[in-house]
Design a protein around this motif. Structure first.
Motif, PDB file in Angstrom:
ATOM      1  N   GLY A  17       1.080  -1.254   0.217  1.00  0.00           N
ATOM      2  CA  GLY A  17       0.179   0.074   0.014  1.00  0.00           C
ATOM      3  C   GLY A  17       0.685   1.242  -0.018  1.00  0.00           C
ATOM      4  O   GLY A  17       1.479   1.419   0.889  1.00  0.00           O
TER       5      GLY A  17
ATOM      6  N   ILE B  69      -1.030   7.392   2.362  1.00  0.00           N
ATOM      7  CA  ILE B  69       0.143   8.028   3.255  1.00  0.00           C
ATOM      8  C   ILE B  69       0.406   7.153   4.304  1.00  0.00           C
ATOM      9  O   ILE B  69       1.645   7.707   5.019  1.00  0.00           O
ATOM     10  N   ALA B  70      -0.350   6.103   4.825  1.00  0.00           N
ATOM     11  CA  ALA B  70       0.439   5.310   5.912  1.00  0.00           C
ATOM     12  C   ALA B  70       1.497   4.704   5.470  1.00  0.00           C
ATOM     13  O   ALA B  70       2.501   4.656   6.219  1.00  0.00           O
TER      14      ALA B  70
ATOM     15  N   ASP C 182       2.092  -1.612  -4.640  1.00  0.00           N
ATOM     16  CA  ASP C 182       0.644  -0.971  -4.618  1.00  0.00           C
ATOM     17  C   ASP C 182      -0.049  -1.437  -6.035  1.00  0.00           C
ATOM     18  O   ASP C 182       0.611  -1.504  -6.860  1.00  0.00           O
ATOM     19  N   LYS C 183      -1.175  -1.819  -5.833  1.00  0.00           N
ATOM     20  CA  LYS C 183      -1.948  -2.374  -7.065  1.00  0.00           C
ATOM     21  C   LYS C 183      -2.387  -1.201  -8.036  1.00  0.00           C
ATOM     22  O   LYS C 183      -2.746  -1.421  -9.232  1.00  0.00           O
TER      23      LYS C 183
ATOM     24  N   GLY D 174      -3.012   6.221  -3.007  1.00  0.00           N
ATOM     25  CA  GLY D 174      -4.272   5.555  -2.502  1.00  0.00           C
ATOM     26  C   GLY D 174      -5.489   6.700  -2.253  1.00  0.00           C
ATOM     27  O   GLY D 174      -5.706   7.021  -3.363  1.00  0.00           O
ATOM     28  N   ARG D 175      -5.998   6.955  -1.238  1.00  0.00           N
ATOM     29  CA  ARG D 175      -7.103   7.700  -1.227  1.00  0.00           C
ATOM     30  C   ARG D 175      -6.727   9.385  -1.243  1.00  0.00           C
ATOM     31  O   ARG D 175      -7.938  10.067  -1.162  1.00  0.00           O
TER      32      ARG D 175
ATOM     33  N   GLY E 121     -10.516  12.058  -3.891  1.00  0.00           N
ATOM     34  CA  GLY E 121     -10.574  11.186  -2.853  1.00  0.00           C
ATOM     35  C   GLY E 121     -10.683  12.255  -1.463  1.00  0.00           C
ATOM     36  O   GLY E 121     -11.479  13.213  -1.247  1.00  0.00           O
TER      37      GLY E 121
ATOM     38  N   GLN F  58     -10.076  15.230   0.589  1.00  0.00           N
ATOM     39  CA  GLN F  58     -10.402  16.984   0.033  1.00  0.00           C
ATOM     40  C   GLN F  58      -9.147  17.778   0.748  1.00  0.00           C
ATOM     41  O   GLN F  58      -8.790  18.556  -0.211  1.00  0.00           O
ATOM     42  N   TYR F  59      -8.975  17.571   1.800  1.00  0.00           N
ATOM     43  CA  TYR F  59      -7.736  18.293   2.488  1.00  0.00           C
ATOM     44  C   TYR F  59      -7.420  17.589   3.799  1.00  0.00           C
ATOM     45  O   TYR F  59      -7.925  16.487   3.815  1.00  0.00           O
TER      46      TYR F  59
ATOM     47  N   VAL G 127      -0.903  -7.341  -4.568  1.00  0.00           N
ATOM     48  CA  VAL G 127      -0.432  -8.634  -3.755  1.00  0.00           C
ATOM     49  C   VAL G 127      -1.581  -9.581  -3.280  1.00  0.00           C
ATOM     50  O   VAL G 127      -2.669  -8.855  -2.845  1.00  0.00           O
TER      51      VAL G 127
ATOM     52  N   CYS H 228      -3.238  -1.659   3.422  1.00  0.00           N
ATOM     53  CA  CYS H 228      -4.367  -1.448   2.713  1.00  0.00           C
ATOM     54  C   CYS H 228      -5.452  -1.421   3.585  1.00  0.00           C
ATOM     55  O   CYS H 228      -5.331  -1.946   4.623  1.00  0.00           O
TER      56      CYS H 228
ATOM     57  N   GLY I   9      -2.556   2.312   8.846  1.00  0.00           N
ATOM     58  CA  GLY I   9      -3.627   2.918   8.208  1.00  0.00           C
ATOM     59  C   GLY I   9      -4.608   3.752   8.926  1.00  0.00           C
ATOM     60  O   GLY I   9      -4.540   3.775  10.208  1.00  0.00           O
ATOM     61  N   ASP I  10      -5.694   4.432   8.136  1.00  0.00           N
ATOM     62  CA  ASP I  10      -6.681   5.194   9.032  1.00  0.00           C
ATOM     63  C   ASP I  10      -7.616   4.021   9.711  1.00  0.00           C
ATOM     64  O   ASP I  10      -8.250   4.507  10.702  1.00  0.00           O
TER      65      ASP I  10
ATOM     66  N   VAL J 287      -6.575  11.562   7.071  1.00  0.00           N
ATOM     67  CA  VAL J 287      -5.002  11.667   6.501  1.00  0.00           C
ATOM     68  C   VAL J 287      -3.854  11.670   7.469  1.00  0.00           C
ATOM     69  O   VAL J 287      -3.133  10.990   7.803  1.00  0.00           O
TER      70      VAL J 287
HETATM   71  C1  LIG Z   1     -14.035  10.181  -0.768  1.00  0.00           C
HETATM   72  C2  LIG Z   1     -12.884  10.418   0.352  1.00  0.00           C
HETATM   73  C3  LIG Z   1     -12.917  11.785   1.013  1.00  0.00           C
HETATM   74  C4  LIG Z   1     -12.048  11.984   2.122  1.00  0.00           C
HETATM   75  N1  LIG Z   1     -12.012  13.046   2.604  1.00  0.00           N
HETATM   76  C5  LIG Z   1     -10.933  13.267   3.626  1.00  0.00           C
HETATM   77  C6  LIG Z   1     -10.759  14.845   4.272  1.00  0.00           C
HETATM   78  O1  LIG Z   1     -11.152  15.878   3.535  1.00  0.00           O
HETATM   79  N2  LIG Z   1      -9.754  14.864   5.221  1.00  0.00           N
HETATM   80  C7  LIG Z   1      -9.127  13.798   5.530  1.00  0.00           C
HETATM   81  O2  LIG Z   1      -8.074  13.685   6.369  1.00  0.00           O
HETATM   82  N3  LIG Z   1      -9.221  12.567   5.008  1.00  0.00           N
HETATM   83  C8  LIG Z   1     -10.170  12.220   4.257  1.00  0.00           C
HETATM   84  N4  LIG Z   1     -10.419  10.911   3.613  1.00  0.00           N
HETATM   85  C9  LIG Z   1      -9.640   9.838   4.210  1.00  0.00           C
HETATM   86  C10 LIG Z   1      -8.302   9.698   3.845  1.00  0.00           C
HETATM   87  O3  LIG Z   1      -8.250   9.914   2.382  1.00  0.00           O
HETATM   88  C11 LIG Z   1      -7.896   8.434   4.283  1.00  0.00           C
HETATM   89  O4  LIG Z   1      -7.848   8.401   5.873  1.00  0.00           O
HETATM   90  C12 LIG Z   1      -6.228   8.518   3.971  1.00  0.00           C
HETATM   91  O5  LIG Z   1      -5.856   8.755   2.808  1.00  0.00           O
HETATM   92  C13 LIG Z   1      -5.808   6.884   4.139  1.00  0.00           C
HETATM   93  O6  LIG Z   1      -4.801   6.564   3.984  1.00  0.00           O
HETATM   94  P1  LIG Z   1      -4.140   5.107   3.900  1.00  0.00           P
HETATM   95  O7  LIG Z   1      -2.538   4.987   3.882  1.00  0.00           O
HETATM   96  O8  LIG Z   1      -4.395   4.408   5.421  1.00  0.00           O
HETATM   97  O9  LIG Z   1      -4.988   4.175   3.061  1.00  0.00           O
HETATM   98  P2  LIG Z   1      -4.980   4.261   1.470  1.00  0.00           P
HETATM   99  O10 LIG Z   1      -4.836   5.595   0.959  1.00  0.00           O
HETATM  100  O11 LIG Z   1      -6.471   3.627   0.913  1.00  0.00           O
HETATM  101  O12 LIG Z   1      -3.815   3.246   0.670  1.00  0.00           O
HETATM  102  C14 LIG Z   1      -3.996   2.015   0.788  1.00  0.00           C
HETATM  103  C15 LIG Z   1      -3.321   1.511  -0.540  1.00  0.00           C
HETATM  104  O13 LIG Z   1      -3.257  -0.013  -0.504  1.00  0.00           O
HETATM  105  C16 LIG Z   1      -3.228  -0.172  -1.755  1.00  0.00           C
HETATM  106  N5  LIG Z   1      -3.829  -1.706  -2.065  1.00  0.00           N
HETATM  107  C17 LIG Z   1      -4.870  -2.334  -1.449  1.00  0.00           C
HETATM  108  N6  LIG Z   1      -4.669  -3.608  -1.649  1.00  0.00           N
HETATM  109  C18 LIG Z   1      -3.785  -3.891  -2.181  1.00  0.00           C
HETATM  110  C19 LIG Z   1      -3.167  -5.289  -2.363  1.00  0.00           C
HETATM  111  N7  LIG Z   1      -3.616  -6.211  -2.423  1.00  0.00           N
HETATM  112  N8  LIG Z   1      -1.753  -5.001  -3.175  1.00  0.00           N
HETATM  113  C20 LIG Z   1      -1.176  -3.869  -3.451  1.00  0.00           C
HETATM  114  N9  LIG Z   1      -1.852  -2.616  -3.104  1.00  0.00           N
HETATM  115  C21 LIG Z   1      -3.093  -2.599  -2.336  1.00  0.00           C
HETATM  116  C22 LIG Z   1      -4.513   0.679  -2.490  1.00  0.00           C
HETATM  117  O14 LIG Z   1      -4.255   0.672  -4.152  1.00  0.00           O
HETATM  118  C23 LIG Z   1      -4.182   2.070  -1.727  1.00  0.00           C
HETATM  119  O15 LIG Z   1      -3.165   2.714  -2.810  1.00  0.00           O
HETATM  120  C24 LIG Z   1     -11.117  10.767   2.621  1.00  0.00           C
HETATM  121  C25 LIG Z   1     -11.391   9.457   1.957  1.00  0.00           C
HETATM  122  C26 LIG Z   1     -12.189   9.736   0.659  1.00  0.00           C
HETATM  123  C27 LIG Z   1     -12.312   8.083  -0.046  1.00  0.00           C
END
Ligand SMILES: Cc1cc2nc3c(=O)[nH]c(=O)nc-3n(C[C@H](O)[C@H](O)[C@H](O)COP(=O)(O)OP(=O)(O)OC[C@H]3O[C@@H](n4cnc5c(N)ncnc54)[C@H](O)[C@@H]3O)c2cc1C
Length: 318
Positions: A11, A14-15, A34-35, A41-42, A57, A59-60, A115, A148, A291-292, A299
């Motif tokens: 993944g 940001i995490a 990452d896939k 990611g988001r 995804g 917004q801020y 993966v 993820c 992750g979140d 974020v």
């Molecule tokens: C519509 C929307 C609006 C949002 N608005 C806000 C906001 O305004 N403010 C805020 O703070 N947060 C907001 N968020 C939440 C924020 O985007 C997330 O909390 C944060 O980006 C999560 O990061 P992460 O690294 O935990 O997960 P992700 O960003 O989901 O990263 C996980 C990664 O894992 C990868 N992955 C998954 N499965 C596999 C696999 N089997 N093999 C390889 N790679 C894989 C995915 O492709 C992805 O890139 C919003 C989210 C969404 C969807």
């Protein structure tokens, strides 16, 4: 336990990026898979036709924890992020993926790699696609950090006959997002966002995407559907969803001639129930989860979770 071997991070959100950055800073070799087509990611930016770009995804992001505040201060100094939309709100520049790309700069990042299996070999792990094809050139990893969303992490753990208690408890709300370019007036003078607090309404949030620093296209809007509407329409066709969200949007804001519209479904958008701990790590297997899903739907929380997991691998006190 010795974690001197190469560490795999699954993944590149940001995490995963925060964990990779911290581990590399400490001199560890890291491979991030990452896939998706690119990192973020988001924290995502989608190209539309011509000059249109949409942050469809997150917004801020906020920056309240001192560690994330320091990181955001560095980003704003270097033009990777900028304030937008109110006190204590920041966006990546020129798009939302910029902070993730910055953290991963120089990292061995392999995109387009889904993966599907974690394979235990002695004390090491190897990674494979779902059909068994070896990933990462068959390299052996001393630890595998899953960043993820929890359903995807759970599937990988289950396939390896492993568990990280807490991952299964995480629950997410979906979100349908509308990306729209039109010739109408901006949302309202000086206010780049509008929130609709009616939980049953189709549209919950509207942002003037083109008002973000570094974005072209003054008439670009991003609208998020409410969790209840997104759930009720989760399996609908994207074109149909886009049409219905445009109709719902017309009741809320004046729209001019539509120049582009598209909808994107986020199946795991916002964490509704988190683990409640910064990260999960099992020293006996070298498997971790960040992750979140750990601290909540932001974020900032996902960044702190990635940092915490890197800390566990490095043997730092929590
Ligand atoms: C519509 C929307 C609006 C949002 N608005 C806000 C906001 O305004 N403010 C805020 O703070 N947060 C907001 N968020 C939440 C924020 O985007 C997330 O909390 C944060 O980006 C999560 O990061 P992460 O690294 O935990 O997960 P992700 O960003 O989901 O990263 C996980 C990664 O894992 C990868 N992955 C998954 N499965 C596999 C696999 N089997 N093999 C390889 N790679 C894989 C995915 O492709 C992805 O890139 C919003 C989210 C969404 C969807």
């Amino acid at each position: 336990m010795n974690w001197d071997g190469t560490i795999a991070i699954i993944g590149a959100g940001i995490a995963g990026a925060a964990a990779a950055h911290r581990l590399r800073e400490a001199g560890r070799r890291v491979v991030v898979l990452d896939k998706g087509r690119g990192p973020g990611g988001r924290m995502a930016t989608r190209r539309g036709p011509g000059e249109f770009r949409f942050d469809h995804g997150a917004q801020y992001f906020t920056a309240r924890d001192p560690r994330f505040r320091a990181q955001v201060a560095d980003w704003t100094t270097r033009g990777v992020a900028a304030p937008w939309g109110g006190a204590d709100r920041f966006v990546g520049t020129p798009g939302m993926t910029a902070p993730v790309r910055d953290l991963l700069d120089g990292t061995d990042l392999r995109c387009g790699r889904a993966v599907g299996r974690l394979v235990r070999e002695g004390r090491d792990w190897r990674l494979a696609e779902a059909d068994g094809t070896a990933l990462a050139d068959g390299e052996a990893f001393s630890a595998v950090l899953l960043t993820c969303p929890s359903p995807q992490s759970l599937a990988l753990l289950a396939g390896a006959g492993e568990d990280l208690p807490g991952v299964a408890e995480v629950a997410y709300a979906p979100c349908w997002t509308l990306m729209l370019a039109h010739d109408g007036p901006p949302l309202s003078s000086g206010a780049p966002v509008r929130e609709n607090r009616d939980p049953d309404a189709a549209v919950a949030w509207i942002a003037q995407n083109g008002s973000k620093p570094g974005r072209a296209g003054a008439g670009t809007l991003v609208a998020h559907a409410s969790a209840s509407w997104s759930r009720a329409n989760l399996e609908c066709e994207a074109d149909d969803v886009a049409e219905r969200l445009v109709a719902a949007l017309r009741d809320l804001v004046p729209l001019g001639e539509i120049r582009h519209r598209a909808a994107h479904r986020w199946r795991y958008a916002a964490v509704e129930r988190a683990v409640g701990e910064p990260c999960l790590f099992a020293p006996e297997t070298g498997l971790g989860f960040a992750g979140d899903g750990c601290l909540g739907p932001r974020v900032e929380f996902a960044y702190l979770s990635g940092l915490a997991l890197a800390g566990r691998v490095l043997g730092e006190a929590a």
